[in-house]
Design an enzyme around this catalytic site. Sequence first.
Site, PDB file in Angstrom:
ATOM      1  N   HIS A  56       0.889  -1.044   0.170  1.00 12.82           N
ATOM      2  CA  HIS A  56       0.018  -0.023   0.115  1.00 12.82           C
ATOM      3  C   HIS A  56       1.023   1.072   0.022  1.00 12.82           C
ATOM      4  O   HIS A  56       1.700   1.348   0.705  1.00 12.82           O
ATOM      5  CB  HIS A  56      -0.934   0.087   1.288  1.00 12.82           C
ATOM      6  CG  HIS A  56      -1.959  -0.873   1.104  1.00 12.82           C
ATOM      7  ND1 HIS A  56      -3.373  -0.480   0.629  1.00 12.82           N
ATOM      8  CD2 HIS A  56      -2.040  -2.474   1.013  1.00 12.82           C
ATOM      9  CE1 HIS A  56      -4.174  -1.552   0.566  1.00 12.82           C
ATOM     10  NE2 HIS A  56      -3.606  -2.565   0.760  1.00 12.82           N
ATOM     11  N   SER A  84      -6.313   3.379  -6.035  1.00 15.01           N
ATOM     12  CA  SER A  84      -5.755   4.287  -4.870  1.00 15.01           C
ATOM     13  C   SER A  84      -6.020   5.703  -5.263  1.00 15.01           C
ATOM     14  O   SER A  84      -6.402   6.383  -4.415  1.00 15.01           O
ATOM     15  CB  SER A  84      -4.499   3.810  -4.416  1.00 15.01           C
ATOM     16  OG  SER A  84      -4.207   2.615  -3.771  1.00 15.01           O
ATOM     17  N   GLN A  85      -5.634   6.227  -6.255  1.00 12.24           N
ATOM     18  CA  GLN A  85      -5.832   7.585  -6.729  1.00 12.24           C
ATOM     19  C   GLN A  85      -7.172   7.981  -6.430  1.00 12.24           C
ATOM     20  O   GLN A  85      -7.468   9.074  -5.843  1.00 12.24           O
ATOM     21  CB  GLN A  85      -5.399   7.901  -8.067  1.00 12.24           C
ATOM     22  CG  GLN A  85      -5.589   9.272  -8.605  1.00 12.24           C
ATOM     23  CD  GLN A  85      -4.234   9.849  -8.441  1.00 12.24           C
ATOM     24  OE1 GLN A  85      -3.193   9.262  -8.288  1.00 12.24           O
ATOM     25  NE2 GLN A  85      -4.230  11.036  -8.019  1.00 12.24           N
ATOM     26  N   GLU A  94      -9.568   6.591  -4.338  1.00 16.35           N
ATOM     27  CA  GLU A  94      -9.917   6.687  -3.082  1.00 16.35           C
ATOM     28  C   GLU A  94      -9.277   7.676  -2.243  1.00 16.35           C
ATOM     29  O   GLU A  94      -9.794   8.481  -1.234  1.00 16.35           O
ATOM     30  CB  GLU A  94      -9.450   5.362  -2.563  1.00 16.35           C
ATOM     31  CG  GLU A  94     -10.009   3.960  -3.023  1.00 16.35           C
ATOM     32  CD  GLU A  94      -9.656   2.855  -2.789  1.00 16.35           C
ATOM     33  OE1 GLU A  94     -10.094   1.672  -3.251  1.00 16.35           O
ATOM     34  OE2 GLU A  94      -8.334   2.586  -2.552  1.00 16.35           O
ATOM     35  N   GLN A  95      -8.110   7.842  -2.409  1.00 20.10           N
ATOM     36  CA  GLN A  95      -7.442   9.140  -1.915  1.00 20.10           C
ATOM     37  C   GLN A  95      -7.965  10.342  -2.194  1.00 20.10           C
ATOM     38  O   GLN A  95      -8.108  11.358  -1.390  1.00 20.10           O
ATOM     39  CB  GLN A  95      -5.682   9.052  -1.970  1.00 20.10           C
ATOM     40  CG  GLN A  95      -5.007   7.889  -1.329  1.00 20.10           C
ATOM     41  CD  GLN A  95      -3.633   7.959  -1.096  1.00 20.10           C
ATOM     42  OE1 GLN A  95      -3.294   9.159  -0.777  1.00 20.10           O
ATOM     43  NE2 GLN A  95      -3.014   7.163  -1.433  1.00 20.10           N
ATOM     44  N   VAL A 118      -2.222   1.926   6.907  1.00 19.66           N
ATOM     45  CA  VAL A 118      -3.278   1.499   6.156  1.00 19.66           C
ATOM     46  C   VAL A 118      -4.773   1.823   6.493  1.00 19.66           C
ATOM     47  O   VAL A 118      -5.076   1.427   7.741  1.00 19.66           O
ATOM     48  CB  VAL A 118      -3.269   0.073   5.453  1.00 19.66           C
ATOM     49  CG1 VAL A 118      -4.429  -0.400   4.464  1.00 19.66           C
ATOM     50  CG2 VAL A 118      -1.760  -0.294   4.627  1.00 19.66           C
ATOM     51  N   ILE A 119      -5.612   2.360   5.921  1.00 18.18           N
ATOM     52  CA  ILE A 119      -6.879   2.871   6.405  1.00 18.18           C
ATOM     53  C   ILE A 119      -7.829   2.940   5.084  1.00 18.18           C
ATOM     54  O   ILE A 119      -7.418   3.327   4.203  1.00 18.18           O
ATOM     55  CB  ILE A 119      -6.807   3.917   7.174  1.00 18.18           C
ATOM     56  CG1 ILE A 119      -8.299   4.213   7.892  1.00 18.18           C
ATOM     57  CG2 ILE A 119      -6.740   5.375   6.295  1.00 18.18           C
ATOM     58  CD1 ILE A 119      -8.273   5.241   8.999  1.00 18.18           C
ATOM     59  N   ALA A 149      -9.607   4.440   2.944  1.00 17.10           N
ATOM     60  CA  ALA A 149      -9.760   6.119   2.548  1.00 17.10           C
ATOM     61  C   ALA A 149     -11.309   6.288   2.386  1.00 17.10           C
ATOM     62  O   ALA A 149     -11.970   7.516   2.722  1.00 17.10           O
ATOM     63  CB  ALA A 149      -8.849   6.488   1.716  1.00 17.10           C
TER      64      ALA A 149
END
Length: 202
Positions: A95, A112-113, A115-116, A148-149, A151
Amino acid sequence: MSSSALTCFQKCCPKVIKHYPFNQKTVPMDISAVNALPYEDFVNIFGNVVEKCPLITAAVWTRRPFTSLNALEAAIHEFIDALPESGKEGILRCHPDLAGKHLHSGALTRESQEEQTRAGMDVLSSAEASQMTRLNEEYKGRFGFPFVICARMNDKVTILRELSERCQNERAAERARGIGEVKKICRLRLQGLVLSDATNKL
């Protein structure tokens, strides 16, 4: 890890790394369509439900047919749970840092993009960004893997608070907490790929 799981990892590794595209997007499908996917298509579509761990998806492919979205999710979770602690930490190390350099350079996976960005990691104030960087480094220095969370289930204020608080945990507790967050992320990513059990028709 069971011997069968380890064998599957070893057999699938070269093929998965060669063919898996980390930014593929697809239209949600029903579970019967999922079960009909050949190996490479299955891995290409589901290979990032656990961040940058397509080997997990490759191993789970052998568990078909799945009766539902929940069954597919359970198979992934069971595989993760069967890993040794070092393997679980390896999953966490896949991650990226939250609000790290890869977010701003566009080097994250598509998931990831998104979600963040949804959590506001791309619009931190200068003070918030400095705090995030400092806490990320403190966390990795203490535990040896990144924070890690999920998001999508949190906003930037909650994430910063959780990161600060979780820096105080013991390694074993934080490893377990991190894997719990990995499973939440997996669940939400799967929901974007497979129709819910209520709408599936087997």
